[in-house]
Design an enzyme around this catalytic site. Sequence first.
Site, PDB file in Angstrom:
ATOM      1  N   GLY A  12       0.789  -1.230   0.124  1.00  0.00           N
ATOM      2  CA  GLY A  12       0.049  -0.038  -0.094  1.00  0.00           C
ATOM      3  C   GLY A  12       0.719   1.254  -0.113  1.00  0.00           C
ATOM      4  O   GLY A  12       2.140   1.210   0.331  1.00  0.00           O
ATOM      5  N   ASP A  13       0.016   2.431  -0.254  1.00  0.00           N
ATOM      6  CA  ASP A  13       0.715   3.635  -0.124  1.00  0.00           C
ATOM      7  C   ASP A  13       1.857   3.862  -1.321  1.00  0.00           C
ATOM      8  O   ASP A  13       2.819   4.501  -0.961  1.00  0.00           O
ATOM      9  CB  ASP A  13       1.470   3.911   1.225  1.00  0.00           C
ATOM     10  N   LYS A  16      -0.671   5.870  -5.372  1.00  0.00           N
ATOM     11  CA  LYS A  16      -2.067   5.453  -6.336  1.00  0.00           C
ATOM     12  C   LYS A  16      -2.617   6.741  -6.598  1.00  0.00           C
ATOM     13  O   LYS A  16      -3.104   7.101  -7.786  1.00  0.00           O
ATOM     14  CB  LYS A  16      -2.842   4.599  -5.741  1.00  0.00           C
ATOM     15  N   ALA A  39      -7.995   3.153   3.516  1.00  0.00           N
ATOM     16  CA  ALA A  39      -7.153   3.995   2.456  1.00  0.00           C
ATOM     17  C   ALA A  39      -6.928   5.170   2.732  1.00  0.00           C
ATOM     18  O   ALA A  39      -7.944   6.041   3.235  1.00  0.00           O
ATOM     19  CB  ALA A  39      -7.773   3.488   0.873  1.00  0.00           C
ATOM     20  N   GLY A  40      -5.793   5.571   2.178  1.00  0.00           N
ATOM     21  CA  GLY A  40      -5.448   7.232   2.237  1.00  0.00           C
ATOM     22  C   GLY A  40      -4.917   7.521   1.118  1.00  0.00           C
ATOM     23  O   GLY A  40      -3.702   7.051   0.842  1.00  0.00           O
ATOM     24  N   HIS A  41      -5.577   8.118  -0.008  1.00  0.00           N
ATOM     25  CA  HIS A  41      -4.813   8.219  -1.310  1.00  0.00           C
ATOM     26  C   HIS A  41      -4.507   9.912  -1.235  1.00  0.00           C
ATOM     27  O   HIS A  41      -5.412  10.645  -1.245  1.00  0.00           O
ATOM     28  CB  HIS A  41      -5.846   7.814  -2.476  1.00  0.00           C
ATOM     29  N   THR A 129      -6.104  -0.494  10.743  1.00  0.00           N
ATOM     30  CA  THR A 129      -6.277   0.896  10.773  1.00  0.00           C
ATOM     31  C   THR A 129      -7.774   1.235  11.629  1.00  0.00           C
ATOM     32  O   THR A 129      -7.881   2.493  12.000  1.00  0.00           O
ATOM     33  CB  THR A 129      -6.896   1.615   9.416  1.00  0.00           C
ATOM     34  N   GLN A 222      -5.100  -0.106  -1.244  1.00  0.00           N
ATOM     35  CA  GLN A 222      -3.902  -0.997  -0.556  1.00  0.00           C
ATOM     36  C   GLN A 222      -3.045  -1.518  -1.632  1.00  0.00           C
ATOM     37  O   GLN A 222      -2.910  -0.688  -2.461  1.00  0.00           O
ATOM     38  CB  GLN A 222      -4.742  -2.332   0.424  1.00  0.00           C
ATOM     39  N   ARG A 301       0.569   6.775  11.481  1.00  0.00           N
ATOM     40  CA  ARG A 301       1.531   5.933  12.072  1.00  0.00           C
ATOM     41  C   ARG A 301       2.904   6.138  11.249  1.00  0.00           C
ATOM     42  O   ARG A 301       2.775   6.224  10.004  1.00  0.00           O
ATOM     43  CB  ARG A 301       1.140   4.572  12.037  1.00  0.00           C
ATOM     44  N   LYS A 329       8.355   8.032  -6.005  1.00  0.00           N
ATOM     45  CA  LYS A 329       9.273   8.338  -5.021  1.00  0.00           C
ATOM     46  C   LYS A 329      10.698   8.094  -5.416  1.00  0.00           C
ATOM     47  O   LYS A 329      11.637   7.884  -4.551  1.00  0.00           O
ATOM     48  CB  LYS A 329       8.913   7.670  -3.706  1.00  0.00           C
ATOM     49  N   VAL A 410       8.758  11.850  -9.442  1.00  0.00           N
ATOM     50  CA  VAL A 410       9.832  12.401  -8.731  1.00  0.00           C
ATOM     51  C   VAL A 410       9.264  13.424  -7.590  1.00  0.00           C
ATOM     52  O   VAL A 410      10.316  14.329  -7.122  1.00  0.00           O
ATOM     53  CB  VAL A 410      10.752  13.095  -9.646  1.00  0.00           C
ATOM     54  N   GLY A 411       7.923  13.341  -7.124  1.00  0.00           N
ATOM     55  CA  GLY A 411       7.621  14.218  -6.276  1.00  0.00           C
ATOM     56  C   GLY A 411       6.092  14.101  -5.851  1.00  0.00           C
ATOM     57  O   GLY A 411       5.303  13.859  -6.978  1.00  0.00           O
TER      58      GLY A 411
HETATM   59  P1  GDP Z   1      -1.531   5.734  -1.952  1.00  0.00           P
HETATM   60  O1  GDP Z   1      -2.463   5.105  -0.802  1.00  0.00           O
HETATM   61  O2  GDP Z   1      -1.271   4.702  -2.886  1.00  0.00           O
HETATM   62  O3  GDP Z   1      -2.398   6.795  -2.767  1.00  0.00           O
HETATM   63  O4  GDP Z   1      -0.352   6.546  -1.395  1.00  0.00           O
HETATM   64  P2  GDP Z   1      -0.279   7.419  -0.141  1.00  0.00           P
HETATM   65  O5  GDP Z   1      -0.893   8.728  -0.426  1.00  0.00           O
HETATM   66  O6  GDP Z   1      -0.860   6.876   1.071  1.00  0.00           O
HETATM   67  O7  GDP Z   1       1.359   7.979   0.107  1.00  0.00           O
HETATM   68  C1  GDP Z   1       2.154   8.338  -0.855  1.00  0.00           C
HETATM   69  C2  GDP Z   1       2.728   9.406  -0.291  1.00  0.00           C
HETATM   70  O8  GDP Z   1       4.109   9.864  -1.076  1.00  0.00           O
HETATM   71  C3  GDP Z   1       1.848  10.719  -0.179  1.00  0.00           C
HETATM   72  O9  GDP Z   1       2.256  11.563   0.718  1.00  0.00           O
HETATM   73  C4  GDP Z   1       2.105  11.429  -1.637  1.00  0.00           C
HETATM   74  O10 GDP Z   1       1.747  12.764  -1.625  1.00  0.00           O
HETATM   75  C5  GDP Z   1       3.625  10.996  -1.846  1.00  0.00           C
HETATM   76  N1  GDP Z   1       4.155  10.947  -3.120  1.00  0.00           N
HETATM   77  C6  GDP Z   1       3.507  10.275  -4.138  1.00  0.00           C
HETATM   78  N2  GDP Z   1       4.477  10.422  -5.263  1.00  0.00           N
HETATM   79  C7  GDP Z   1       5.786  10.558  -4.743  1.00  0.00           C
HETATM   80  C8  GDP Z   1       6.923  11.152  -5.408  1.00  0.00           C
HETATM   81  O11 GDP Z   1       7.100  10.454  -6.580  1.00  0.00           O
HETATM   82  N3  GDP Z   1       7.821  11.588  -4.646  1.00  0.00           N
HETATM   83  C9  GDP Z   1       7.493  12.169  -3.325  1.00  0.00           C
HETATM   84  N4  GDP Z   1       8.455  12.682  -2.435  1.00  0.00           N
HETATM   85  N5  GDP Z   1       6.329  11.792  -2.465  1.00  0.00           N
HETATM   86  C10 GDP Z   1       5.322  11.260  -3.286  1.00  0.00           C
HETATM   87  P1  IMO Z   2      -3.860   2.650   0.617  1.00  0.00           P
HETATM   88  O1  IMO Z   2      -4.912   2.465  -0.241  1.00  0.00           O
HETATM   89  C1  IMO Z   2      -1.072   0.971   3.767  1.00  0.00           C
HETATM   90  C2  IMO Z   2      -2.877  -2.124   6.371  1.00  0.00           C
HETATM   91  C3  IMO Z   2      -3.024  -1.726   7.764  1.00  0.00           C
HETATM   92  C4  IMO Z   2      -2.768  -3.071   8.425  1.00  0.00           C
HETATM   93  C5  IMO Z   2      -3.353  -3.865   7.343  1.00  0.00           C
HETATM   94  C6  IMO Z   2      -4.883  -4.400   7.774  1.00  0.00           C
HETATM   95  O2  IMO Z   2      -3.728   3.985   1.322  1.00  0.00           O
HETATM   96  O3  IMO Z   2      -2.343   2.117   0.169  1.00  0.00           O
HETATM   97  P2  IMO Z   2      -7.020  -2.805   7.767  1.00  0.00           P
HETATM   98  O4  IMO Z   2      -7.626  -1.551   8.266  1.00  0.00           O
HETATM   99  O5  IMO Z   2      -7.436  -3.286   6.564  1.00  0.00           O
HETATM  100  O6  IMO Z   2      -7.817  -3.810   8.652  1.00  0.00           O
HETATM  101  O7  IMO Z   2      -5.746  -2.751   7.978  1.00  0.00           O
HETATM  102  O8  IMO Z   2      -3.415  -3.260   6.182  1.00  0.00           O
HETATM  103  N1  IMO Z   2      -3.609  -1.268   5.313  1.00  0.00           N
HETATM  104  C7  IMO Z   2      -2.742  -0.238   4.707  1.00  0.00           C
HETATM  105  N2  IMO Z   2      -1.371   0.008   4.356  1.00  0.00           N
HETATM  106  N3  IMO Z   2      -1.939   1.428   2.909  1.00  0.00           N
HETATM  107  C8  IMO Z   2      -3.435   1.243   3.028  1.00  0.00           C
HETATM  108  O9  IMO Z   2      -4.267   1.680   1.903  1.00  0.00           O
HETATM  109  C9  IMO Z   2      -3.749   0.349   4.050  1.00  0.00           C
HETATM  110  N4  IMO Z   2      -4.880  -0.293   4.058  1.00  0.00           N
HETATM  111  C10 IMO Z   2      -4.583  -1.134   5.202  1.00  0.00           C
HETATM  112  O10 IMO Z   2      -1.847  -0.675   8.243  1.00  0.00           O
HETATM  113  O11 IMO Z   2      -1.511  -3.565   8.522  1.00  0.00           O
HETATM  114 MG    MG Z   3      -2.232   5.192   1.371  1.00  0.00          MG
END
Ligand code: GDP
Ligand code: IMO
Ligand code: MG
Length: 427
Positions: A12-13, A16, A39-41, A129, A222, A301, A329, A410-411
């Site tokens: 995850g993260d 996306k 999820a946190g996008h 979460t 995820q 976290r 990244k 790249v950001g």
């Molecule tokens: P998602 O859950 O897959 O949408 O990803 P998250 O938003 O949870 O986490 C990605 C983090 O990286 C966020 O804080 C974005 O703003 C940041 N981000 C995304 N692409 C880049 C990148 O290419 N470089 C950097 N430095 N940060 C990025």
């Molecule tokens: P995005 O869409 C990162 C992780 C939690 C935990 C496990 C189960 O932003 O990539 P849950 O709440 O689903 O029962 O948690 O999955 N987890 C994530 N880790 N990004 C996420 O979503 C996640 N959604 C759940 O931290 O380990």
């Molecule tokens: Mg996320």
Amino acid sequence: MKADVLLGLQWGDEGKGKIVDVLTPAYNVVARFQGGPNAGHSLAFNNIKHVLHSIPSGIFRENAINVIGNGVVIDPVIFSEEIQQIEKLVKHIKNNLLISKKAHLILPTHRMLDAAYEKFKGKAKIGSTLKGIGPTYTDKISRNGLRIGDILSGDFLEKYNSLKEKHNRILKSYNFSEDYSDYEKKWFEGIEQIKNFQLIDSEYVINDFLQKGKSVLAEGAQGTLLDIDFGSYPFVTSSNTVCAGACTGLGIAPSKIGEVYGIFKAYCTRVGSGPFPTELFDSAGELLQKNGHEFGATTGRPRRCGWLDLQALKYSVMINGVTRLIMTKADVLSGFEYIKIAHAYKKDGQVFEQFLYNIEGNIEPLYTELRGWNDDITNMRKFEDLPVALKNYIKFIEKEVNVPVWIVSVGPNRDQTIYNPNYTSKN
Ligand code: GDP
Ligand code: IMO
Ligand code: MG
């Protein structure tokens, strides 16, 4: 037309949200297919960051229709809070956001159950979460759940109370109690908010779009290593995060899937518990955490950090049938003299070149070391300008995984996105 799918290849993260926002101008429809407010996008434009939990990441693009699919689980409280934030910026939200009647509802007591189960697990906790995801999908599978479509029926309150009672009996057996009356009140206000939106048979709507030649991008939440079947079970989420999840979570036939965009960070992160073979506990890990601002977008976290894991990446590519890779990244790796990539694992004296059934315990990653680079790449916009060492890193991954890298990020901002001119379609 076929629907393209964008999904995470790690834990995850992967970025996306940012990439869906970047790609949306090329699509008519963006549709989330699973997960919920776990999820946190994040996406950023004009240097302002936005975090979405239930709403698809195409919502800030005026002409795109955004669909919350049947595979998603919705908490009306979190949904309403999101709407209040976004409404200020997106005036057209009531026209552009459609919700599947078959999406399931997260009840306040689902959240309580999540907390109770985690507490009961003690040290073995998943690190959920605590948004009620597991208990909601449990009720869906055991045929006890409430769906968005139910909110329109006359006996909704009865159905709600009956499920709540069932949950309360379980909570009692866990000796777990908390006052959730405030949350419940907001929950019912959220239900009224949801009624302001178009509640649809999304499988018909999406297939109709495809039939009429409209382009659809399915957005995953995820990542593959958190998939209920293929992830590092039991430290996973409760839905199918893989490409097949787009079929069941939207009602798209497998033959209607087009490109599969697999997104991965240039290194690895994980939030919550569970095995992570390449996790770093040294200054390199600290640097990745610091430079990558690796804190969860949903829970805040700190994310655990480590080097890229090739076997895990290859596994994810295989399960999803990835046709294009997107690396995010890359900028966070600037400043390392050497960059490591795990190409195999060693366990009990034996070398393994596959993602193992059990990656827990004393598993030693075997690394290839590549030269790093020092340049700040956050202002670069052309692939040719990227440091040679980064291009070599990309080539190495492409060769190992046998899928081309299409985009390098790249950001966090929209414009910090570089398309690889050497990319040629494999489809
Ligand atoms: P998602 O859950 O897959 O949408 O990803 P998250 O938003 O949870 O986490 C990605 C983090 O990286 C966020 O804080 C974005 O703003 C940041 N981000 C995304 N692409 C880049 C990148 O290419 N470089 C950097 N430095 N940060 C990025
Ligand atoms: P995005 O869409 C990162 C992780 C939690 C935990 C496990 C189960 O932003 O990539 P849950 O709440 O689903 O029962 O948690 O999955 N987890 C994530 N880790 N990004 C996420 O979503 C996640 N959604 C759940 O931290 O380990
Ligand atoms: Mg996320």
